[in-house]
Design a protein around this motif. Structure first.
Motif, mmCIF file in Angstrom:
data_model
loop_
_atom_site.group_PDB
_atom_site.id
_atom_site.type_symbol
_atom_site.label_atom_id
_atom_site.label_comp_id
_atom_site.label_asym_id
_atom_site.label_seq_id
_atom_site.Cartn_x
_atom_site.Cartn_y
_atom_site.Cartn_z
ATOM 1 N N UNK A 37 0.826 -1.214 0.000
ATOM 2 C CA UNK A 37 0.000 0.000 0.000
ATOM 3 C C UNK A 37 0.860 1.263 0.000
ATOM 4 N N UNK A 38 2.159 1.113 -0.326
ATOM 5 C CA UNK A 38 3.105 2.245 -0.389
ATOM 6 C C UNK A 38 3.365 2.872 0.980
ATOM 7 N N UNK A 39 3.342 2.062 1.997
ATOM 8 C CA UNK A 39 3.724 2.458 3.362
ATOM 9 C C UNK A 39 3.012 3.715 3.885
ATOM 10 N N UNK A 40 1.705 3.668 4.057
ATOM 11 C CA UNK A 40 1.011 4.834 4.630
ATOM 12 C C UNK A 40 1.492 5.160 6.035
ATOM 13 N N UNK A 41 1.957 4.172 6.799
ATOM 14 C CA UNK A 41 2.395 4.394 8.189
ATOM 15 C C UNK A 41 3.624 5.286 8.273
ATOM 16 N N UNK A 42 4.318 5.491 7.158
ATOM 17 C CA UNK A 42 5.506 6.338 7.146
ATOM 18 C C UNK A 42 5.188 7.782 6.762
ATOM 19 N N UNK A 43 3.913 8.069 6.524
ATOM 20 C CA UNK A 43 3.537 9.384 5.992
ATOM 21 C C UNK A 43 2.920 10.303 7.038
ATOM 22 N N UNK A 44 2.966 9.888 8.301
ATOM 23 C CA UNK A 44 2.518 10.769 9.389
ATOM 24 C C UNK A 44 3.351 10.458 10.632
ATOM 25 N N UNK A 45 3.423 11.425 11.532
ATOM 26 C CA UNK A 45 4.135 11.212 12.785
ATOM 27 C C UNK A 45 3.152 10.691 13.825
ATOM 28 N N UNK A 46 3.689 10.062 14.852
ATOM 29 C CA UNK A 46 2.776 9.383 15.772
ATOM 30 C C UNK A 46 3.313 9.303 17.184
ATOM 31 N N UNK A 47 2.378 9.084 18.119
ATOM 32 C CA UNK A 47 2.667 8.679 19.501
ATOM 33 C C UNK A 47 1.959 7.343 19.689
ATOM 34 N N UNK A 48 2.662 6.374 20.289
ATOM 35 C CA UNK A 48 2.141 5.014 20.416
ATOM 36 C C UNK A 48 1.979 4.686 21.897
ATOM 37 N N UNK A 49 0.789 4.206 22.282
ATOM 38 C CA UNK A 49 0.454 4.040 23.697
ATOM 39 C C UNK A 49 0.067 2.594 23.979
ATOM 40 N N UNK A 50 0.789 1.967 24.910
ATOM 41 C CA UNK A 50 0.494 0.602 25.334
ATOM 42 C C UNK A 50 0.179 0.599 26.821
ATOM 43 N N UNK A 51 -0.373 -0.516 27.305
ATOM 44 C CA UNK A 51 -0.704 -0.663 28.718
ATOM 45 C C UNK A 51 -1.897 -1.583 28.857
ATOM 46 N N UNK A 134 -6.953 2.607 9.082
ATOM 47 C CA UNK A 134 -6.643 3.817 9.854
ATOM 48 C C UNK A 134 -5.399 4.505 9.299
ATOM 49 N N UNK A 135 -4.348 3.731 9.032
ATOM 50 C CA UNK A 135 -3.112 4.327 8.524
ATOM 51 C C UNK A 135 -3.335 4.993 7.172
ATOM 52 N N UNK A 136 -4.127 4.358 6.294
ATOM 53 C CA UNK A 136 -4.438 4.961 4.997
ATOM 54 C C UNK A 136 -5.197 6.273 5.176
ATOM 55 N N UNK A 137 -6.184 6.259 6.074
ATOM 56 C CA UNK A 137 -6.978 7.467 6.317
ATOM 57 C C UNK A 137 -6.095 8.601 6.829
ATOM 58 N N UNK A 138 -5.232 8.310 7.781
ATOM 59 C CA UNK A 138 -4.371 9.352 8.344
ATOM 60 C C UNK A 138 -3.386 9.883 7.297
ATOM 61 N N UNK A 139 -2.860 8.982 6.469
ATOM 62 C CA UNK A 139 -1.923 9.416 5.426
ATOM 63 C C UNK A 139 -2.629 10.262 4.372
ATOM 64 N N UNK A 140 -3.796 9.803 3.931
ATOM 65 C CA UNK A 140 -4.523 10.512 2.861
ATOM 66 C C UNK A 140 -5.026 11.882 3.334
ATOM 67 N N UNK A 141 -5.380 11.955 4.618
ATOM 68 C CA UNK A 141 -5.911 13.216 5.154
ATOM 69 C C UNK A 141 -4.819 14.121 5.711
ATOM 70 N N UNK A 142 -3.578 13.690 5.573
ATOM 71 C CA UNK A 142 -2.415 14.504 5.954
ATOM 72 C C UNK A 142 -2.469 14.969 7.413
ATOM 73 N N UNK A 143 -2.737 14.030 8.303
ATOM 74 C CA UNK A 143 -2.701 14.419 9.715
ATOM 75 C C UNK A 143 -1.283 14.797 10.090
ATOM 76 N N UNK A 144 -1.158 15.761 11.016
ATOM 77 C CA UNK A 144 0.172 16.176 11.471
ATOM 78 C C UNK A 144 0.737 15.211 12.500
ATOM 79 N N UNK A 145 -0.138 14.591 13.264
ATOM 80 C CA UNK A 145 0.289 13.584 14.219
ATOM 81 C C UNK A 145 -0.889 12.667 14.523
ATOM 82 N N UNK A 146 -0.603 11.391 14.697
ATOM 83 C CA UNK A 146 -1.641 10.420 15.054
ATOM 84 C C UNK A 146 -1.319 9.825 16.416
#
Length: 449
Positions: A37-51, A134-146
């Motif tokens: 899918x051309x790596x949509x996960x690389x097209x926005x910055x993110x914070x990742x939360x586990x717990x 979700x990753x495609x949506x965030x990449x296509x909509x050009x979110x600044x951070x997810x």
């Protein structure tokens, strides 16, 4: 493909915990899908939360802060309460039905082609599909951070293919032992899989076993540990100093020093455990500010916390004609049950409580019952519409040692009606035990998520 067909196709994949661990947990399969899918996960910055507990509340609060800081913000959470669209939001707006259907069709076509070509051994799971959408949506909509909430564990969770600016570890306790391990230490080793070499990790002191794993991982990876302790207000046992009562949803209010400025924190997330989740979100926002997001200020942090909306977490529905006050809470493991018990004791002390309780069979039902049912004047055990759900009779049997009055009611709607009919003017009906039960009750009561 229509929205209804897309949703039906997703649920036909089966529940995300129905697969064997090896089937669900393979990041290589997720990477193959995203590469195609051309790596949509690389097209926005993110914070990742586990717990184990609190990661959703932390994610919702952090996303609200980032929105209040004028950042186009994606939020990915799971599971949903009422509609599948809740899992994917941009600036608090759910993905539309048309967008979901379109992106689902696109991801599904790619997945089927990869299976046909032998690049994937089987079709991606429900959660892998959701994450890719979700990753495609965030990449296509050009979110600044997810802001991304880990689905389960961390190390091999489908979300863990991103390179986050910040990794956040919320409170860790026993849950999903079948998949993650039988001790807090084993589970913590899965959670810390989201920490990157040389990366930044925000956390709080917690159980010793978890502390050891988190601390050693930070040292081994040369990561930078950021403690959120300075953002947790002092709170003595039994204190209700910060709780502001109201006719509707209560909230906490307290002053706090943030970025050299005193702000007034006003959070609608009630329960002393939520003070820790708010602290994690503040510490993460401050760290992101230092990483080059200048719009994050003390004022935007205060505003974002105040505007946080996270339904089903000690959500209070005020009394109305024919209905007593109702509390909805998605406590689904012993740690969540203790947090709910504390919040109920703080807010509803000396009031008769009527519980509507339903839980998944693979959860620690006996422990949850022993924690919660002593508070109950009466319990209606029921079964949400999920194949993993325990029967009302199983709950009734597990509660036999508590001495609680437990009535088995097969249908959730009937259990809710029985609770309403049993209530007096000062009663509170508490709906808890599973997110699926809370979601079903929200639909019955006409509450949006």
């Amino acid at each position: 493909m229509s929205y209804q067909t897309a949703v039906a196709s997703m649920f036909a994949l089966g529940h995300e915990l129905a697969h064997t661990p090896s089937n669900k947990f393979d990041l290589e399969h997720m990477r193959v899908l995203l590469k195609a899918m051309s790596h949509p996960e690389q097209k926005f910055r993110s914070a990742l939360i586990a717990g184990t507990n609190g990661k959703g509340s932390t994610a919702a609060t952090l996303a609200s802060i980032l929105r209040a800081s004028d950042l186009k913000t994606g939020l990915y959470t799971s599971p949903h309460l009422v509609r599948i669209n809740e899992r994917i939001r941009i600036n608090s707006e759910e993905i539309t039905d048309d967008e979901f259907a379109r992106l689902h069709a696109e991801v599904d076509r790619v997945a089927e082609r990869l299976v046909e070509q032998g690049e994937l051994p089987w079709h991606p799971s429900f959660f892998e599909m959701m994450t890719a959408i979700a990753f495609l949506q965030f990449a296509r909509q050009h979110v600044q951070i997810a802001v991304l909430e880990v689905g389960m564990g961390g190390r091999l969770d489908a979300t863990n293919v991103v390179e986050p600016l910040v990794s956040v570890i919320a409170d860790i306790s026993l849950d999903h032992q079948k998949f993650l391990g039988n001790t807090v230490g084993e589970i913590a080793r899965e959670k810390v899989g989201i920490i990157r070499p040389g990366g930044v990790v925000v956390t709080l002191p917690q159980q010793p076993e978890a502390n050891d794993v988190i601390g050693n991982t930070i040292l081994d990876l040369g990561a930078q540990g950021v403690s959120a302790v300075q953002y947790v207000p002092p709170l003595s046992p039994g204190s209700t100093d910060y709780l502001v009562p109201s006719s509707g949803q209560n909230y906490y209010r307290y002053p706090l020093q943030v970025m050299g400025t005193q702000i007034l924190v006003e959070t609608p997330l009630v329960g002393r455990h939520q003070l820790r989740n708010v602290a994690l979100s503040i510490a993460t926002a401050v760290e992101l500010s230092e990483q080059g997001f200048p719009g994050i200020t003390p004022a935007s942090i205060a505003r974002g916390i105040r505007e946080t909306r996270w339904p089903g977490r000690f959500q209070v529905i005020p009394p109305k004609a024919g209905w007593p006050e109702v509390v909805l809470d998605v406590a689904h493991n012993p740690a969540g049950a203790w947090a709910l018990r504390s919040a109920l004791s703080e807010r509803c002390e000396n009031r008769p409580m009527i519980f509507v309780f339903g839980a998944m069979r693979d959860k620690a039902i006996s422990e949850m019952i022993e924690i919660l049912f002593p508070l109950a004047h009466h319990v209606f055990a029921t079964r949400p519409d999920n194949p993993r759900a325990a029967s009302p009779e199983e709950i009734q049997q597990a509660a036999s040692r508590t001495g609680a009055e437990v009535e088995a009611v097969a249908e959730v709607a009937a259990a809710l009606e029985r609770a309403r009919d049993s209530a007096t003017s000062d009663s509170v009906v508490v709906v808890t035990g599973s997110i699926y039960l809370v979601g079903e009750v929200m639909r019955l009561l006409g509450e949006s998520a």
